[in-house]
Design a protein around this motif. Sequence first.
Motif, mmCIF file in Angstrom:
data_model
loop_
_atom_site.group_PDB
_atom_site.id
_atom_site.type_symbol
_atom_site.label_atom_id
_atom_site.label_comp_id
_atom_site.label_asym_id
_atom_site.label_seq_id
_atom_site.Cartn_x
_atom_site.Cartn_y
_atom_site.Cartn_z
ATOM 1 N N TYR A 259 0.810 -1.206 0.000
ATOM 2 C CA TYR A 259 0.000 0.000 0.000
ATOM 3 C C TYR A 259 0.849 1.264 0.000
ATOM 4 N N VAL A 260 1.994 1.242 0.681
ATOM 5 C CA VAL A 260 2.869 2.422 0.679
ATOM 6 C C VAL A 260 3.379 2.692 -0.735
ATOM 7 N N HIS A 261 3.806 1.604 -1.421
ATOM 8 C CA HIS A 261 4.281 1.786 -2.795
ATOM 9 C C HIS A 261 3.158 2.279 -3.705
ATOM 10 N N ALA A 262 1.990 1.625 -3.569
ATOM 11 C CA ALA A 262 0.878 1.993 -4.447
ATOM 12 C C ALA A 262 0.404 3.423 -4.178
ATOM 13 N N ILE A 419 -7.914 -6.597 -13.976
ATOM 14 C CA ILE A 419 -9.020 -5.695 -13.708
ATOM 15 C C ILE A 419 -9.326 -5.569 -12.216
ATOM 16 N N PHE A 420 -8.977 -6.627 -11.404
ATOM 17 C CA PHE A 420 -9.290 -6.585 -9.971
ATOM 18 C C PHE A 420 -8.093 -6.148 -9.123
ATOM 19 N N GLU A 421 -6.971 -5.775 -9.774
ATOM 20 C CA GLU A 421 -5.818 -5.306 -9.010
ATOM 21 C C GLU A 421 -6.099 -3.934 -8.399
ATOM 22 N N SER A 425 -6.703 1.013 -13.180
ATOM 23 C CA SER A 425 -7.926 1.588 -13.738
ATOM 24 C C SER A 425 -7.730 1.889 -15.219
ATOM 25 N N LEU A 426 -8.849 1.966 -15.924
ATOM 26 C CA LEU A 426 -8.851 2.285 -17.353
ATOM 27 C C LEU A 426 -9.341 3.721 -17.551
ATOM 28 N N PRO A 427 -8.904 4.397 -18.611
ATOM 29 C CA PRO A 427 -9.335 5.790 -18.837
ATOM 30 C C PRO A 427 -10.825 5.900 -19.112
ATOM 31 N N ARG A 428 -11.468 6.906 -18.484
ATOM 32 C CA ARG A 428 -12.882 7.198 -18.717
ATOM 33 C C ARG A 428 -13.026 8.183 -19.886
ATOM 34 N N GLU A 429 -14.274 8.328 -20.323
ATOM 35 C CA GLU A 429 -14.551 9.275 -21.409
ATOM 36 C C GLU A 429 -14.305 10.715 -20.977
ATOM 37 N N ASN A 430 -14.505 10.984 -19.656
ATOM 38 C CA ASN A 430 -14.299 12.351 -19.180
ATOM 39 C C ASN A 430 -12.830 12.658 -18.894
ATOM 40 N N GLY A 431 -11.963 11.671 -19.083
ATOM 41 C CA GLY A 431 -10.538 11.890 -18.899
ATOM 42 C C GLY A 431 -10.070 11.807 -17.462
ATOM 43 N N ILE A 432 -10.967 11.672 -16.497
ATOM 44 C CA ILE A 432 -10.594 11.613 -15.076
ATOM 45 C C ILE A 432 -10.222 10.169 -14.728
ATOM 46 N N LYS A 433 -9.069 9.988 -14.113
ATOM 47 C CA LYS A 433 -8.604 8.655 -13.729
ATOM 48 C C LYS A 433 -9.221 8.273 -12.388
ATOM 49 N N SER A 434 -9.733 7.071 -12.302
ATOM 50 C CA SER A 434 -10.358 6.615 -11.048
ATOM 51 C C SER A 434 -9.283 6.147 -10.074
ATOM 52 N N SER A 435 -9.719 5.803 -8.866
ATOM 53 C CA SER A 435 -8.774 5.344 -7.842
ATOM 54 C C SER A 435 -8.284 3.919 -8.103
ATOM 55 N N LEU A 439 -13.241 -2.146 -7.946
ATOM 56 C CA LEU A 439 -13.384 -3.585 -8.183
ATOM 57 C C LEU A 439 -12.622 -4.396 -7.137
ATOM 58 N N ALA A 440 -11.515 -3.852 -6.620
ATOM 59 C CA ALA A 440 -10.816 -4.535 -5.526
ATOM 60 C C ALA A 440 -11.719 -4.633 -4.298
ATOM 61 N N PHE A 441 -12.507 -3.583 -4.056
ATOM 62 C CA PHE A 441 -13.472 -3.599 -2.951
ATOM 63 C C PHE A 441 -14.528 -4.680 -3.189
ATOM 64 N N VAL A 442 -15.025 -4.767 -4.417
ATOM 65 C CA VAL A 442 -16.032 -5.784 -4.751
ATOM 66 C C VAL A 442 -15.464 -7.186 -4.529
ATOM 67 N N LEU A 443 -14.201 -7.394 -4.924
ATOM 68 C CA LEU A 443 -13.570 -8.708 -4.751
ATOM 69 C C LEU A 443 -13.488 -9.083 -3.279
#
Length: 472
Positions: A259-262, A419-421, A425-435, A439-443
């Motif tokens: 987590y520190v590295h990430a 995808i669950f790492e 994250s993948l780029p959105r149409e609005n250009g904003i990168k997600s956290s 999906l890690a939370f869902v897993l």
Amino acid sequence: MRIGMRLLLGYFLIVAIAAWFVLSIFVQEVKPGVRRATEGTLVDTATLLAELGREDLLSGQAQQGRLAQAFTELHQRTLRADIGGIQKVRNEYHVYMTDAQGRVVFDSAGRAVGQDYSRWNDVYLTLRGQYGARSTPVDARNPDSTVMYVAAPIIDRGTIIGVLSVGKPNVAMAPVIRISERRIMWAGAALLGIALLIGLAVAWWINRSISTLSRYADSVTHDAPLPLPDPGSSELRKLAQALENMRIRLEGKNYIEHYVHALTHELKSPLAAIRGAAEILSEQPPPEVARRFIDNILVQNARMQSLVEKLLAQARLENRVDITPAAVGVDALFTRLMDARAVMLASRQIALRGEPAPLQIRGDSDLLEQALGNLLDNAIDFTPPGGTIVLAAREDKHQVVITVTDSGSGIPEYALARIFERFYSLPRENGIKSSGLGLAFVLEVARLHQGEITLHNREEGGVMATLKLPRA
């Protein structure tokens, strides 16, 4: 060789050796025991008949006396007796009476009258006031033809005037000995069989407990830890708890390092953007340029705040060992999700349809709502205006399968394996990168509920997220 099999072999070897010793002693004692019991009966019989034969001996006509008459009638009588499975059809006693010099004056078989028996142990010892008994073979070539004789003195006015000896063939006791030995052997075989079954049950239980711990340890190495098992033994339970403590310590160390590295990597970009904007603002640019960079600072600050909050939520979730399950209605869950995102869906011109599902799942209502909300948010982010998202659920054996289907662009092939790492994250149409934590939370939620989450591209376009949860 497995430890359970080793314990089984050792246990069975000990039982087999102990049983062999006990059985051999029992079998060896059967014949002497039967003969001792028979000898005791012969003593009683000889003593009784000696009292009855005294008058016959004093009369001088023992061969025509009451004792001889009784044996004559006994030989003519039919005898039928079933003694524990042994059929007795004749009297097997051989009785003879001697005078004070050891000469036979009466023989129930009629063969030895007049013969000198003074040298036979039973007569010789009894005439001298001792206990007289002997076991003599009828046929010297056949050791099984022995007859056991026990004598009693015939006393008149305190003086031994003769001897009465009662004999019984040892072969008559052979059926009793054989049946007793056979029963002992069957009991020994049953004992060994029962011991083997008990040993197999114990070995199976030990192997099962150890296999449960092995599967638990293997699951830790594959990053999919199972719930702490209960091996059913205090010693194995302590071992399981020790493994669990070791797992928690190792995972905690790796968890913090990862987590520190990430977190450092994820914070580099917004910090660099804030620093660049601050440097430009320090040069006092025109108001419209300053306003744009101030907005950028606020956006990056909000991104960092969202990242930290989601990271804390993820950390709390991953540190949970179990949940307190309750029945959760799927329809009510769908309704809350749709109501919470109605404004966002309207602004994006996306249709959300929830299919009726009168089912109940077993789990934590808040965690399930957050997990499904993350799947729904992803679907909204990747669905173009005018698209459709469908929430559906169906029953499959002991599980409820919830699906979130969108009509977006799908997941690139290179991203399916990651995808669950966390933070991926993948780029959105609005250009904003997600956290990259949704999906890690869902897993993690699926793991806590002993369920399963999968994502795959649809042939007609879009993505289907499938969450399998236990049915209430």
